[in-house]
Design a protein around this motif. Structure first.
Motif, PDB file in Angstrom:
ATOM      1  N   SER A   1      33.926  65.614 -19.979  1.00 29.44           N
ATOM      2  CA  SER A   1      35.191  64.863 -19.512  1.00 29.44           C
ATOM      3  C   SER A   1      35.327  64.492 -18.192  1.00 29.44           C
ATOM      4  N   ALA A   2      34.449  65.313 -17.242  1.00 27.05           N
ATOM      5  CA  ALA A   2      34.473  64.829 -15.885  1.00 27.05           C
ATOM      6  C   ALA A   2      33.348  63.777 -15.550  1.00 27.05           C
TER       7      ALA A   2
ATOM      8  N   GLY B   1      31.710  60.223 -16.151  1.00 28.56           N
ATOM      9  CA  GLY B   1      32.176  59.144 -16.986  1.00 28.56           C
ATOM     10  C   GLY B   1      32.019  57.821 -15.867  1.00 28.56           C
ATOM     11  N   LEU B   2      33.051  56.713 -16.157  1.00 30.65           N
ATOM     12  CA  LEU B   2      32.955  55.731 -15.431  1.00 30.65           C
ATOM     13  C   LEU B   2      33.372  56.019 -13.994  1.00 30.65           C
ATOM     14  N   GLY B   3      34.261  57.394 -13.902  1.00 32.96           N
ATOM     15  CA  GLY B   3      34.725  57.700 -12.379  1.00 32.96           C
ATOM     16  C   GLY B   3      33.222  57.755 -11.691  1.00 32.96           C
TER      17      GLY B   3
ATOM     18  N   TYR C   1      40.927  52.395 -18.497  1.00 35.01           N
ATOM     19  CA  TYR C   1      39.795  53.013 -18.714  1.00 35.01           C
ATOM     20  C   TYR C   1      38.906  52.542 -20.169  1.00 35.01           C
TER      21      TYR C   1
ATOM     22  N   PHE D   1      40.927  61.953 -10.179  1.00 34.22           N
ATOM     23  CA  PHE D   1      40.349  61.074 -11.384  1.00 34.22           C
ATOM     24  C   PHE D   1      39.142  61.921 -11.766  1.00 34.22           C
ATOM     25  N   LYS D   2      38.019  62.191 -10.979  1.00 31.65           N
ATOM     26  CA  LYS D   2      36.793  62.671 -11.316  1.00 31.65           C
ATOM     27  C   LYS D   2      36.741  63.848 -11.931  1.00 31.65           C
TER      28      LYS D   2
ATOM     29  N   SER E   1      39.169  64.989 -13.790  1.00 30.73           N
ATOM     30  CA  SER E   1      40.173  64.949 -14.796  1.00 30.73           C
ATOM     31  C   SER E   1      41.247  65.732 -14.727  1.00 30.73           C
TER      32      SER E   1
ATOM     33  N   VAL F   1      46.560  65.712 -15.629  1.00 32.98           N
ATOM     34  CA  VAL F   1      47.061  65.162 -16.914  1.00 32.98           C
ATOM     35  C   VAL F   1      47.112  66.136 -17.957  1.00 32.98           C
TER      36      VAL F   1
ATOM     37  N   SER G   1      44.142  66.989 -19.622  1.00 38.34           N
ATOM     38  CA  SER G   1      42.984  67.187 -20.073  1.00 38.34           C
ATOM     39  C   SER G   1      42.081  68.255 -20.025  1.00 38.34           C
TER      40      SER G   1
ATOM     41  N   ALA H   1      34.413  61.080 -21.875  1.00 39.41           N
ATOM     42  CA  ALA H   1      35.343  61.185 -20.926  1.00 39.41           C
ATOM     43  C   ALA H   1      36.807  60.804 -21.523  1.00 39.41           C
TER      44      ALA H   1
ATOM     45  N   SER I   1      38.366  63.345 -23.705  1.00 40.77           N
ATOM     46  CA  SER I   1      39.558  64.281 -23.095  1.00 40.77           C
ATOM     47  C   SER I   1      40.656  63.629 -22.737  1.00 40.77           C
ATOM     48  N   LEU I   2      40.969  62.142 -22.624  1.00 44.77           N
ATOM     49  CA  LEU I   2      42.115  61.600 -22.536  1.00 44.77           C
ATOM     50  C   LEU I   2      42.812  61.628 -23.546  1.00 44.77           C
TER      51      LEU I   2
HETATM   52  N1  TRP Z   1      36.932  62.125 -15.284  1.00 42.85           N
HETATM   53  C1  TRP Z   1      36.436  61.033 -16.025  1.00 42.85           C
HETATM   54  C2  TRP Z   1      35.626  60.185 -15.084  1.00 42.85           C
HETATM   55  O1  TRP Z   1      35.447  60.321 -13.987  1.00 42.85           O
HETATM   56  C3  TRP Z   1      37.717  60.223 -16.333  1.00 42.85           C
HETATM   57  C4  TRP Z   1      38.706  61.106 -17.022  1.00 42.85           C
HETATM   58  C5  TRP Z   1      38.718  61.986 -18.151  1.00 42.85           C
HETATM   59  C6  TRP Z   1      39.780  61.576 -16.629  1.00 42.85           C
HETATM   60  N2  TRP Z   1      39.801  62.662 -18.306  1.00 42.85           N
HETATM   61  C7  TRP Z   1      40.917  62.365 -17.403  1.00 42.85           C
HETATM   62  C8  TRP Z   1      40.671  60.876 -15.282  1.00 42.85           C
HETATM   63  C9  TRP Z   1      41.785  63.036 -17.169  1.00 42.85           C
HETATM   64  C10 TRP Z   1      42.151  61.455 -14.943  1.00 42.85           C
HETATM   65  C11 TRP Z   1      42.530  62.433 -15.868  1.00 42.85           C
HETATM   66  O2  TRP Z   1      35.157  59.171 -15.473  1.00 42.85           O
END
Ligand code: TRP
Length: 453
Positions: free
Chosen positions: A24-25, A27-29, A107, A228-229, A231, A234, A236, A322, A325-326
């Motif tokens: 989840s952590a 990803g594109l981040g 995303y 964001f990194k 997660s 929100v 998740s 990732a 998990s969203l």
């Molecule tokens: N953390 C993921 C990334 O860096 C993106 C992501 C997944 C996310 N779940 C999240 C960001 C929840 C914010 C909230 O790519």
């Protein structure tokens, strides 16, 4: 860990929990967003602030969210209704639901770009160091409404299919095998980038801070990236926490995930910035940075053609992990609040997300004239509101929830596995950071970044 009472699916092993939460952590981040924000915000100074935000805000909140999730063992709105009945703390979960929709919208669009780049790199279109060709190729993709939509919808349908197979089978299988390979490939790309003449400029940019470049908006951006990194903010991680085994060491797992995630981001930075400076590209290209510079590194690499395909495939897979998990957030809310079956909740969510996501995919073309906030288009506005307003606000409320409502005793009980871990003094420190330092930092950064001029 199937739960006899309500049949919640869970992860089958402790490694599975770790891998999926890391999935989840990462990803594109890491690969797309971290480098462009470092580039936009002037380099190492931003990195320093980002690391501080991760240590004093991100990590404590990650521990809080996992333990809240595991203790209450339900969806991200339900957890607060369960731990604090007849109060308004469930609003944290509602905030999260809104940010999740905004985040998925842009995303999934960016994952669509990554898929398009898989296709482009298979055809060998990107094997060049010609700036104009690389810039043109990217612009052409994002300004074409029908291909942006097609790629994005494909991504969301794929996620719907993966989730229809359920938590342990779907998520675990996808994420488990992926990380080590991605990590190795990033090392190879970074080594190539570092071997270019003039690469040291890029290393300096990334690691030697220029304090003059740190201002309030840079600090708010770094805070947003920290959320964001990992997660956070929100729901998740609250949901993934609810799948954690009772014997899992939460603070240790969260710390390991934070470190591994940071390592991937730094590697992505080392893959990109040395090449950016060696080739005379500009570091502040924003969201285009990855797509317009990384092909030039593969151009220099032995077997660059094949490895570029592998790179975009792995990036897409990490991003899908990732995204899972969203998407889990609206699904679990519908499944557990509205009593929809998991399958219906999944497909109702996917259809809605396809419609809502299209707004982002079209914001560089058909809907490009629409600006929502401070002259930003839809894509950038969704990003701004989620990362700089909603997630930090939810984080602030979560830390207050732990400090004021859930309380120290419950927090320590949950994170010491009912006392069996013998980590009470460490947890004492984490609790006070979480209850006092974290909310104060978030409040100050948001105030100076958004309100005071
Ligand atoms: N953390 C993921 C990334 O860096 C993106 C992501 C997944 C996310 N779940 C999240 C960001 C929840 C914010 C909230 O790519």
């Amino acid at each position: 860990m199937a739960n006899a009472n309500n049949q919640r699916d869970g992860f089958s092993s402790s490694f599975g929990v770790f891998a999926a939460t890391l999935g989840s952590a990462v990803g594109l981040g890491n690969i797309w967003r971290f480098p462009y924000e470092v580039g936009n915000s002037g380099g190492a100074g931003f990195l320093l602030v980002y690391i501080l935000a991760t240590l004093f805000v991100g990590l404590p909140l990650m521990i809080a969210e996992i333990s809240i999730g595991r203790t209450a063992n339900t969806d991200p709105i339900g957890v607060y209704k369960k731990l604090a009945p007849r109060s308004l703390w469930w609003i944290i979960g509602a905030f999260g639901l809104v940010s999740v929709l905004l985040i998925i919208s842009f995303y999934s669009d960016v994952i669509g770009w990554v898929f398009a780049y898989i296709a482009k790199s298979v055809r060998g279109h990107l094997l060049t160091q010609d700036k104009a060709v690389l810039e043109g190729s990217f612009t052409q993709l994002i300004t074409n409404p029908s291909s942006s939509l097609a790629w994005q919808w494909g991504v969301l349908l794929l996620v719907g299919i993966i989730l229809s197979f359920g938590v342990s089978k779907g998520i675990e299988a996808v994420t488990k095998k992926l990380m080590p390979v991605l990590f190795l490939l990033l090392c190879v790309v970074a080594a190539t980038s570092l071997s270019m003449p003039g690469a040291m400029e890029g290393v300096k940019f990334l690691f030697v801070p220029d304090m003059a470049k740190i201002d309030r908006s840079v600090i708010l951006t770094a805070l947003g990236l920290a959320f964001f990194k990992l997660s956070l903010g929100v729901g998740s991680i609250t949901i993934y926490g609810s799948y954690f085994r009772r014997d899992q060491n939460i603070p240790k797992t969260a710390f390991t995930i934070m470190l591994a995630d940071l390592a991937v981001s730094l590697l992505a930075g080392l893959a990109i910035f040395p090449a950016v400076f060696a080739l005379g590209f500009s570091p502040d290209k924003g969201p285009a940075l990855l797509f317009q510079t990384i092909p030039a590194v593969f151009f220099k690499m032995p077997m660059g053609h094949a490895l570029m395909v592998v790179f975009f495939v792995l990036t897409a897979m990490a991003a899908i992990g990732a995204l899972l998990s969203l998407v889990e957030v609206p699904i679990s809310v519908m499944h557990e609040r509205l009593n929809l079956s998991r399958i219906s909740a999944t497909w109702v969510s996917i259809v809605f997300l396809i419609l809502f996501g299209s707004l982002s995919a079209l914001s560089f073309s058909t809907l490009g004239h629409i600006t929502l906030i401070q002259g930003k288009n839809i894509f950038d506005s969704f990003d701004f509101v989620s990362s700089k307003v909603l997630m930090p606000t939810a984080g602030l409320l979560t830390s207050l929830f732990v400090g004021l409502r859930w309380g120290k005793a419950a927090f320590i009980r949950a994170n010491s596995n009912e006392g069996s871990l013998n980590n009470a003094s460490l947890l004492n420190i984490i609790f006070w950071v979480l209850a006092v330092i974290t909310p104060i930092l978030i409040a100050i950064i948001m105030y100076f970044g958004l309100v005071s001029k």
